[in-house]
Enzyme design. Structure first.
Site, PDB file in Angstrom:
ATOM      1  CB  ALA A 172     -25.639  -0.439  20.421  1.00  0.00           C
ATOM      2  CB  SER A 178     -24.450  -4.107  26.941  1.00  0.00           C
ATOM      3  OG  SER A 178     -24.210  -2.463  27.081  1.00  0.00           O
ATOM      4  CB  CYS A 191     -26.196  -8.548  15.238  1.00  0.00           C
ATOM      5  SG  CYS A 191     -26.135  -6.586  15.598  1.00  0.00           S
ATOM      6  CG  ASP A 202     -31.548   0.969  15.994  1.00  0.00           C
ATOM      7  OD1 ASP A 202     -30.473   1.210  15.149  1.00  0.00           O
ATOM      8  OD2 ASP A 202     -31.997  -0.225  16.071  1.00  0.00           O
ATOM      9  CE  LYS A 206     -22.225 -15.873 -13.195  1.00  0.00           C
ATOM     10  NZ  LYS A 206     -22.693 -17.081 -13.973  1.00  0.00           N
ATOM     11  CE1 TYR A 262      -4.824 -13.973  -8.447  1.00  0.00           C
ATOM     12  CE2 TYR A 262      -2.632 -13.333  -8.710  1.00  0.00           C
ATOM     13  CZ  TYR A 262      -3.563 -14.301  -8.809  1.00  0.00           C
ATOM     14  OH  TYR A 262      -3.469 -15.269  -9.747  1.00  0.00           O
TER      15      TYR A 262
HETATM   16  C1  LIG Z   1     -32.618  -9.730  14.745  1.00  0.00           C
HETATM   17  C2  LIG Z   1     -31.910  -8.390  14.626  1.00  0.00           C
HETATM   18  C3  LIG Z   1     -30.893  -8.461  13.731  1.00  0.00           C
HETATM   19  C4  LIG Z   1     -29.784  -7.462  13.481  1.00  0.00           C
HETATM   20  N1  LIG Z   1     -28.680  -7.668  12.943  1.00  0.00           N
HETATM   21  C5  LIG Z   1     -27.757  -6.570  12.875  1.00  0.00           C
HETATM   22  C6  LIG Z   1     -26.762  -6.785  11.986  1.00  0.00           C
HETATM   23  O1  LIG Z   1     -26.251  -7.801  11.455  1.00  0.00           O
HETATM   24  N2  LIG Z   1     -25.850  -5.614  11.884  1.00  0.00           N
HETATM   25  C7  LIG Z   1     -26.179  -4.338  12.244  1.00  0.00           C
HETATM   26  O2  LIG Z   1     -25.345  -3.492  11.820  1.00  0.00           O
HETATM   27  N3  LIG Z   1     -27.177  -4.230  12.989  1.00  0.00           N
HETATM   28  C8  LIG Z   1     -28.146  -5.368  13.172  1.00  0.00           C
HETATM   29  N4  LIG Z   1     -28.999  -4.952  13.814  1.00  0.00           N
HETATM   30  C9  LIG Z   1     -29.400  -3.737  14.649  1.00  0.00           C
HETATM   31  C10 LIG Z   1     -28.908  -3.435  15.617  1.00  0.00           C
HETATM   32  O3  LIG Z   1     -29.237  -4.424  16.744  1.00  0.00           O
HETATM   33  C11 LIG Z   1     -29.561  -1.979  16.338  1.00  0.00           C
HETATM   34  O4  LIG Z   1     -29.236  -1.262  15.241  1.00  0.00           O
HETATM   35  C12 LIG Z   1     -28.952  -1.638  17.361  1.00  0.00           C
HETATM   36  O5  LIG Z   1     -29.376  -2.656  18.523  1.00  0.00           O
HETATM   37  C13 LIG Z   1     -29.438  -0.321  17.867  1.00  0.00           C
HETATM   38  O6  LIG Z   1     -28.901  -0.162  19.166  1.00  0.00           O
HETATM   39  P1  LIG Z   1     -29.582   1.264  20.048  1.00  0.00           P
HETATM   40  O7  LIG Z   1     -28.947   1.381  21.049  1.00  0.00           O
HETATM   41  O8  LIG Z   1     -29.886   2.492  19.142  1.00  0.00           O
HETATM   42  O9  LIG Z   1     -31.135   0.744  20.347  1.00  0.00           O
HETATM   43  P2  LIG Z   1     -31.552  -0.505  20.735  1.00  0.00           P
HETATM   44  O10 LIG Z   1     -30.652  -1.699  20.895  1.00  0.00           O
HETATM   45  O11 LIG Z   1     -32.957  -0.820  20.543  1.00  0.00           O
HETATM   46  O12 LIG Z   1     -31.592  -0.130  22.594  1.00  0.00           O
HETATM   47  C14 LIG Z   1     -32.511   0.860  23.004  1.00  0.00           C
HETATM   48  C15 LIG Z   1     -32.906   0.387  24.479  1.00  0.00           C
HETATM   49  O13 LIG Z   1     -33.711   1.441  24.954  1.00  0.00           O
HETATM   50  C16 LIG Z   1     -34.630   0.890  25.867  1.00  0.00           C
HETATM   51  N5  LIG Z   1     -35.603   1.749  25.942  1.00  0.00           N
HETATM   52  C17 LIG Z   1     -36.667   2.272  24.734  1.00  0.00           C
HETATM   53  N6  LIG Z   1     -37.643   3.014  25.162  1.00  0.00           N
HETATM   54  C18 LIG Z   1     -37.406   3.269  26.515  1.00  0.00           C
HETATM   55  C19 LIG Z   1     -38.021   3.976  27.306  1.00  0.00           C
HETATM   56  N7  LIG Z   1     -39.331   4.692  27.260  1.00  0.00           N
HETATM   57  N8  LIG Z   1     -37.581   3.972  28.837  1.00  0.00           N
HETATM   58  C20 LIG Z   1     -36.483   3.258  28.926  1.00  0.00           C
HETATM   59  N9  LIG Z   1     -35.614   2.418  28.164  1.00  0.00           N
HETATM   60  C21 LIG Z   1     -36.215   2.641  26.767  1.00  0.00           C
HETATM   61  C22 LIG Z   1     -34.942  -0.528  25.057  1.00  0.00           C
HETATM   62  O14 LIG Z   1     -35.477  -1.355  25.992  1.00  0.00           O
HETATM   63  C23 LIG Z   1     -33.606  -0.964  24.532  1.00  0.00           C
HETATM   64  O15 LIG Z   1     -33.087  -1.560  25.498  1.00  0.00           O
HETATM   65  C24 LIG Z   1     -30.067  -6.283  14.167  1.00  0.00           C
HETATM   66  C25 LIG Z   1     -31.153  -6.217  15.039  1.00  0.00           C
HETATM   67  C26 LIG Z   1     -32.006  -7.245  15.236  1.00  0.00           C
HETATM   68  C27 LIG Z   1     -33.384  -7.237  15.958  1.00  0.00           C
END
Ligand SMILES: Cc1cc2nc3c(=O)[nH]c(=O)nc-3n(C[C@H](O)[C@H](O)[C@H](O)COP(=O)(O)OP(=O)(O)OC[C@H]3O[C@@H](n4cnc5c(N)ncnc54)[C@H](O)[C@@H]3O)c2cc1C
Length: 436
Positions: A10, A38, A42, A275, A353, A417
């Protein structure tokens, strides 16, 4: 200009696309340790029960598609070290070392589920839910399973609990804390527990897991109180930012990288987003860790624009979050009374409520609200909602928080409404009318 992005999901790819749009002849290299770019994590819980037929449906754009657009999107490239002085990224590709120089670098490595140091974590059928390959393994394991235990009580744990139940499996949830959804105030968490029990989930609170037993596969979860037979375990006890290689950057308590409003880290030409960073919480007025997809996408966009030379700011987060749990929604934005106590704020809290639509209209359902308002000024600080129609109230309140509105200001909002959509006084306005 050489742009390097670590992490192909993301935050990373939102940034890559902004650079692509805004810098002519940008050389963009994306380094992803997995094979998939990508995808919508979620949606993973809804793959478990078949609402989404395949994990691959969650992929928005493949590495190949990014390559066609001119981004050197590499897979199986794991970054292990960054020489911030020489501006070079180093890592492993299929046991071979690689180096990539950068002029501007984005760290967008996300976070990984934690696996506590318990006995027996090597046993089969113990899973976490994060990536598409992990989901394939889980779906495979679920073939011959009748009973699942979910460890944890946050949003991923609850979404998985629902999905497993929808698969007609018997489900137990074990959590060391005293309530489900520990971010909520306990008065609202009670309604979440009631929903879990109504749906036939066995909920064990205040139980600390110590490990797992079994011969090849997990056969029981062991806690300080007892041993509980099960066929499969999902561990959803928390996440940790993937920042081990970035300890020269200023970091927050849990290792998340500290960035300014331009997503710039403490070192020049190095940005971070998603994240793997700490998020400025503008209601709390301090850094927090609210790892969500909405924020990762927005921060990635802002990082990309700044890396492309277009100064743009990310205001921060209000901690707005929502999830579906069987027949109810659970949402929050701003601060809870627990947060307000920690921050030492003087506040009033209003619980209410209401019906989510006109009470006389068929299928009106309850919504439970808990609003935190600053004492004296009546400035809005936070809202938690559990029940039906949560999304609308949380999003209206999040907008009011962003506008720094007060409780009386809420009364002036011209909300929609009609009986099938709302009461003539929206539940938020009911609170404002009663207490302002
Ligand atoms: C089951 C689940 C449900 C979720 N539901 C929601 C929701 O409903 N609403 C919401 O807002 N958020 C939700 N999230 C959270 C959301 O998916 C994350 O906040 C988002 O994916 C974060 O994006 P990112 O790009 O920061 O990290 P990530 O999506 O974790 O991507 C990071 C990427 O970096 C790569 N990487 C890591 N370390 C290295 C390295 N050393 N070298 C090369 N590559 C590396 C990883 O392989 C990964 O592909 C959910 C997450 C999960 C797991």
């Amino acid at each position: 200009m050489k742009y390097v992005i670590i992490g192909g999901d993301a935050a990373g790819m939102s940034a890559a696309m902004e650079i692509l749009r805004n810098v002519e002849e940008a050389e963009i290299t994306a380094l992803e340790r997995g094979e998939i770019y990508s995808y919508g994590q979620c949606g993973l819980p809804y793959v478990i029960d078949g609402r989404i037929s395949s994990p691959e449906n969650l992929i928005a754009r493949s590495a190949l598609e990014f390559r066609k657009r001119g981004i050197d999107a590499r897979i199986r490239h794991e970054v292990q070290e960054i020489d911030f002085e020489a501006q070079v990224v180093k890592g492993q590709y299929q046991d071979e070392p690689f180096t990539v120089p950068y002029d501007k670098l984005l760290i967008a490595t996300g976070a990984s589920p934690t696996m506590p140091d318990w006995d027996g974590t090597h046993l089969e059928n113990i899973h976490t839910v994060k990536t598409i390959p992990q989901m394939h393994e889980l779906l495979e394991s679920l073939q011959n399973v009748r009973h699942v235990t979910v460890l944890g009580a946050g949003y991923i744990a609850l979404e998985v609990v629902e999905a497993m139940r929808e698969r007609n499996l018997a489900v137990r949830l074990i959590h060391r804390g005293k309530q489900l959804m520990s971010l909520l105030d306990e008065q609202l968490a009670e309604h979440v527990l009631a929903e879990a029990q109504k749906q036939g989930i066995e909920v064990l609170l205040n139980e600390q897991v110590t490990g797992f037993t079994g011969i090849k596969q997990v056969e029981a979860v062991v806690t300080e109180q007892g041993s509980y037979p099960t066929d499969l375990v999902i561990v959803a006890t928390g996440i940790k930012p993937n920042t081990a290689f970035a300890d020269q950057l200023k970091q927050w308590d849990n290792g998340a990288i500290i960035v300014d409003e331009h997503m710039q880290t403490s070192l020049p030409n190095v940005y971070a987003a998603g994240d793997c960073v700490a998020h400025f919480h503008y209601v709390k007025g301090e850094y927090d860790y609210v790892a969500l997809g909405t924020t990762a996408n927005k921060q990635g966009r802002v990082a990309g624009l700044n890396m492309a030379g277009k100064a743009t700011s990310f205001k921060g987060v209000a901690g707005t979050a929502i999830l579906k749990f069987f027949d109810i929604g659970i949402g929050m934005t701003g601060v809870t009374s627990k947060d307000a106590d920690k921050l030492g704020l003087a506040y009033d809290v209003y619980t209410h409520k209401a019906n989510h639509i006109a009470g006389y209209y068929p299928d009106a359902q309850p919504i439970y609200l808990r609003m935190v308002v600053q004492k004296d000024t009546q400035k809005l600080l936070g809202l938690q909602a559990v029940g039906t129609g949560v999304d609308k109230r949380i999003d209206v309140f999040a907008t009011a928080l962003a506008a720094e509105m007060t409780l009386p200001d809420l009364l002036d909002i011209d909300l929609s409404y009609s009986p099938p959509f709302n009461g003539v006084w929206d539940p938020l306005l009911q609170i404002a009318k009663r207490y302002s």
